[in-house]
Design a protein around this motif. Structure first.
Motif, PDB file in Angstrom:
ATOM      1  N   TYR A 197       0.827  -1.208   0.000  1.00 46.97           N
ATOM      2  CA  TYR A 197       0.000   0.000   0.000  1.00 46.97           C
ATOM      3  C   TYR A 197       0.866   1.266   0.000  1.00 46.97           C
ATOM      4  O   TYR A 197       0.372   2.357   0.265  1.00 46.97           O
ATOM      5  N   SER A 198       2.162   1.120  -0.295  1.00 44.61           N
ATOM      6  CA  SER A 198       3.121   2.207  -0.069  1.00 44.61           C
ATOM      7  C   SER A 198       3.469   3.012  -1.312  1.00 44.61           C
ATOM      8  O   SER A 198       4.455   3.724  -1.328  1.00 44.61           O
ATOM      9  N   ALA A 199       2.640   2.916  -2.363  1.00 40.44           N
ATOM     10  CA  ALA A 199       2.967   3.593  -3.626  1.00 40.44           C
ATOM     11  C   ALA A 199       3.167   5.086  -3.458  1.00 40.44           C
ATOM     12  O   ALA A 199       4.007   5.691  -4.138  1.00 40.44           O
ATOM     13  N   LEU A 200       2.413   5.705  -2.549  1.00 41.15           N
ATOM     14  CA  LEU A 200       2.451   7.158  -2.399  1.00 41.15           C
ATOM     15  C   LEU A 200       3.206   7.595  -1.163  1.00 41.15           C
ATOM     16  O   LEU A 200       3.083   8.736  -0.711  1.00 41.15           O
ATOM     17  N   GLY A 204       7.506   4.737  -2.885  1.00 38.30           N
ATOM     18  CA  GLY A 204       7.174   4.971  -4.278  1.00 38.30           C
ATOM     19  C   GLY A 204       7.738   6.275  -4.802  1.00 38.30           C
ATOM     20  O   GLY A 204       8.207   6.354  -5.940  1.00 38.30           O
ATOM     21  N   LEU A 205       7.715   7.308  -3.955  1.00 36.72           N
ATOM     22  CA  LEU A 205       8.035   8.654  -4.430  1.00 36.72           C
ATOM     23  C   LEU A 205       9.528   8.907  -4.586  1.00 36.72           C
ATOM     24  O   LEU A 205       9.946   9.609  -5.524  1.00 36.72           O
ATOM     25  N   VAL A 206      10.359   8.378  -3.689  1.00 37.28           N
ATOM     26  CA  VAL A 206      11.790   8.707  -3.733  1.00 37.28           C
ATOM     27  C   VAL A 206      12.464   8.162  -4.998  1.00 37.28           C
ATOM     28  O   VAL A 206      13.064   8.932  -5.758  1.00 37.28           O
ATOM     29  N   VAL A 215       6.170  13.320  -9.388  1.00 35.48           N
ATOM     30  CA  VAL A 215       5.505  12.713  -8.236  1.00 35.48           C
ATOM     31  C   VAL A 215       4.585  13.706  -7.522  1.00 35.48           C
ATOM     32  O   VAL A 215       3.662  13.303  -6.812  1.00 35.48           O
ATOM     33  N   GLU A 216       4.807  14.988  -7.722  1.00 34.27           N
ATOM     34  CA  GLU A 216       3.903  15.978  -7.124  1.00 34.27           C
ATOM     35  C   GLU A 216       2.509  15.867  -7.745  1.00 34.27           C
ATOM     36  O   GLU A 216       1.493  15.862  -7.036  1.00 34.27           O
ATOM     37  N   ALA A 217       2.450  15.731  -9.058  1.00 31.71           N
ATOM     38  CA  ALA A 217       1.160  15.571  -9.733  1.00 31.71           C
ATOM     39  C   ALA A 217       0.493  14.275  -9.301  1.00 31.71           C
ATOM     40  O   ALA A 217      -0.732  14.216  -9.135  1.00 31.71           O
ATOM     41  N   LEU A 218       1.295  13.251  -9.101  1.00 30.03           N
ATOM     42  CA  LEU A 218       0.767  11.963  -8.652  1.00 30.03           C
ATOM     43  C   LEU A 218       0.054  12.095  -7.315  1.00 30.03           C
ATOM     44  O   LEU A 218      -1.057  11.583  -7.119  1.00 30.03           O
ATOM     45  N   LEU A 219       0.679  12.788  -6.381  1.00 26.63           N
ATOM     46  CA  LEU A 219       0.070  13.003  -5.072  1.00 26.63           C
ATOM     47  C   LEU A 219      -1.222  13.819  -5.178  1.00 26.63           C
ATOM     48  O   LEU A 219      -2.221  13.522  -4.501  1.00 26.63           O
ATOM     49  N   GLY A 348      -2.451   8.321 -10.121  1.00 27.08           N
ATOM     50  CA  GLY A 348      -2.718   8.536  -8.704  1.00 27.08           C
ATOM     51  C   GLY A 348      -4.118   8.094  -8.327  1.00 27.08           C
ATOM     52  O   GLY A 348      -4.337   7.509  -7.256  1.00 27.08           O
ATOM     53  N   ALA A 349      -5.080   8.352  -9.210  1.00 29.23           N
ATOM     54  CA  ALA A 349      -6.458   7.931  -8.960  1.00 29.23           C
ATOM     55  C   ALA A 349      -6.562   6.410  -8.932  1.00 29.23           C
ATOM     56  O   ALA A 349      -7.255   5.834  -8.086  1.00 29.23           O
ATOM     57  N   GLN A 350      -5.873   5.747  -9.843  1.00 30.18           N
ATOM     58  CA  GLN A 350      -5.933   4.294  -9.893  1.00 30.18           C
ATOM     59  C   GLN A 350      -5.270   3.654  -8.673  1.00 30.18           C
ATOM     60  O   GLN A 350      -5.756   2.653  -8.139  1.00 30.18           O
ATOM     61  N   PHE A 351      -4.165   4.227  -8.227  1.00 29.03           N
ATOM     62  CA  PHE A 351      -3.538   3.713  -7.005  1.00 29.03           C
ATOM     63  C   PHE A 351      -4.536   3.720  -5.849  1.00 29.03           C
ATOM     64  O   PHE A 351      -4.718   2.719  -5.144  1.00 29.03           O
ATOM     65  N   MET A 352      -5.207   4.849  -5.634  1.00 32.10           N
ATOM     66  CA  MET A 352      -6.136   4.955  -4.516  1.00 32.10           C
ATOM     67  C   MET A 352      -7.353   4.062  -4.720  1.00 32.10           C
ATOM     68  O   MET A 352      -7.838   3.424  -3.772  1.00 32.10           O
TER      69      MET A 352
END
Length: 553
Positions: A197-200, A204-206, A215-219, A348-352
């Motif tokens: 569950y750690s994609a965000l 995932g981000l580093v 990664v900012e847009a992803l968040l 990002g939407a799909q991850f959540m």
């Protein structure tokens, strides 16, 4: 801008119509958003209380962004623009999807195959930064990869510690060791978030941010979507998808769970998302004799088993970002099955969406979606074989360049590869599946995946393909913890040149062999048929295997 689309058809729509009203009445979505650890029953409460940080991690993850950007610029100024990521499971799959979708280079080192690891350190070290991602640092694959890459950097005259970035949990042994060693940077992740569950989080981000992904847009996409997924409303896509995954039944009078989720990408720009979904669902749900097995297939593959009572199709589609969030009860005419989930949107939407849906499915299945009890069984068996290799119980059958061993059954027979494969497929139960497990070089030998659809057609049942040891942190949990209806084809090979693991009493060749044998041992111990094919010569053995699969059709 976040976008999200979901449409359900057939059994998926029926499951949502049946389960979502109760979930809304139960206030499941808002309680999950508030990190209510009681949603999965008393047995799961302790683990769930420690693993729900992923539903509200945005404020904790955002401060990472300037640190990532600053470090990336520092490294670029030094001519360092190649990111090698050593990590397994959730520590590698999310960054891989993020970077592939953004079109930036990331070298993922999630293998113990000597040939694949050797290729990573053979060139480009002068421009390489190593990112070591592990919650504790004790994962044997990641520790071995770290040691080998750091040794290669040192031999190349490069200060290995200045080229090492660590992502780990606060206070972990890896964090302490890294601080003492003086690595370039240590990023601490949220310890209340499990690996898959750690994609965000920092995991995932580093690595993705250092590689150049946005990664900012992803968040931002994820946070916008979470506002929708936290609503106790019948149109909530997370509740609907979770109900489809964990509650779709066949049309039989008794009704059986459609527990094979066949995932196919039909033009989505989200490259490799299926592999991330595969780990999330298989490792989260495959336990206590139940669960859902993701089966990744290629777009347009003719054999999708669409008529099988236990199959649900999930299509990942392309969605115009301006469409916004929507849930549509009628799938488009292009669906390949009357029982289908179709979803698309920003990454990002799909991850959540899939994380929320997996949590919902876990509740419907009556299991704890945050533990992975059977992953440890294969690790334990591998450690035992590393320390004390088991004596061979019988001489293998040798067919040309291939050694054949069978365990878990006395019903699989034959003196050639094709005979043994044919015999293995005959052991498939009506609700079973075939799993192909290749402990080889997933980069140079990627063409081996082409055999999966042929084997699926010959088997007449859903067929998965996993690269070892990568799949052990994914479908490996389902194979051992889910319904014991699988039959298994394991492919291994020696390497022309082995690799020593610095300061460890084993080589990579010994490690990957122990991992393969340990997994086979555990599967056979559950009474499931396992055929092990060891290629004495890689090229000749792979050709022989290809010919044998061709002969099945």
């Amino acid at each position: 801008m976040s976008s999200l689309s979901l449409s359900l058809r057939g059994a998926a729509r029926e499951a949502a119509d049946h389960h979502v009203p109760g979930l809304v009445d139960h206030e499941f979505a808002s309680r999950l958003a508030a990190q209510d650890h009681t949603l999965w029953g008393p047995a799961a409460e302790d683990e769930a209380s420690k693993r729900l940080g992923w539903v509200s991690l945005f404020e904790g993850s955002r401060p990472l962004l300037p640190r990532i950007t600053a470090l990336r610029e520092e490294l670029a100024a030094e001519g360092v623009d190649r990111v090698v990521l050593a990590g397994m499971g959730g520590s590698s799959l999310a960054p891989e999807v993020i970077c592939a979708t953004d079109g930036v280079e990331l070298t993922v080192l999630d293998s113990t195959d000597p040939q694949q690891v050797s290729a990573v350190i053979a060139e480009g070290l002068e421009r390489t930064v190593l990112v070591v991602s592990s919650k504790s640092g004790s994962t044997v694959e990641t520790d071995s990869q770290r040691r080998i890459v750091q040794q290669a950097l040192t031999k190349a005259g490069i200060d290995a510690q200045s080229r090492t970035v660590v992502v780990t949990d606060p206070g972990s042994p890896l964090a302490e060791q890294s601080a003492e060693a003086g690595v370039r940077a240590v990023f601490e992740a949220d310890p209340s978030v499990g690996g898959r569950y750690s994609a965000l989080t920092a995991f995932g981000l580093v690595p993705a941010g250092l590689a150049g992904a946005d990664v900012e847009a992803l968040l931002e996409e994820a946070e916008e979507t979470m506002a929708v997924l936290a609503e106790d409303d019948s149109s909530n896509p997370g509740l609907q998808l979770g109900s489809a995954i964990g509650g779709s039944l066949s049309e039989r009078p008794a009704g059986i769970l459609r527990n094979k989720l066949v995932i196919t990408d039909v033009g989505s720009p989200l490259v490799g998302l299926g592999a991330w979904i595969e780990q999330l669902i298989a490792e989260s749900t495959g336990k206590e004799g139940t669960g859902v097995l993701p089966v990744i297939v290629a777009d347009g593959e003719p054999e999708l088993h669409t008529d099988a009572d236990d199959v649900l199709i999930a299509e990942i589609i392309d969605v115009d970002a301006e469409d916004g969030a929507s849930v549509d009860g009628d799938a488009a005419d292009t669906v390949v099955s009357p029982h289908t989930v179709r979803t698309g949107g920003s990454l990002g939407a799909q991850f959540m969406l899939w994380e929320i849906a997996t949590a919902v499915a876990g509740s419907l299945l009556g299991i704890n979606p945050f533990d992975q009890p059977d992953v440890e069984s294969a690790k334990k068996a591998a450690r035992g074989l590393l320390n004390s290799p088991a004596p061979e119980t019988a001489e293998p059958v040798v067919d040309g360049a291939v050694e054949i061993r069978v365990s878990g059954t006395d019903k699989v027979t034959g003196s050639t590869v094709s005979e043994v494969l044919g015999s293995l497929l005959k052991q498939l139960p009506s609700d079973g599946y075939l799993a192909v497990m290749a402990y080889l070089d997933r980069i140079a030998e990627a063409h081996l995946e082409d055999l999966r659809p042929q084997l699926a057609a010959a088997a007449g049942r859903p067929t998965t393909f996993g690269w070892g040891p990568r799949f052990l942190h994914s479908t490996g949990q389902f194979h051992k913890g889910g319904p014991h209806v699988g039959v298994f084809l394991q492919i291994t090979a020696g390497a022309a040149e082995d690799l020593e693991v610095p300061e460890r009493p084993f080589t990579l060749g010994k490690l990957i062999a122990a991992q393969a044998d340990g997994d086979a041992q555990v599967l056979a111990g559950h009474g499931m048929p396992v055929v092990q094919l060891r290629l004495k010569d890689r090229a000749a053995g792979l050709q022989q295997l290809t010919d044998a699969v061709d002969s099945l059709s």
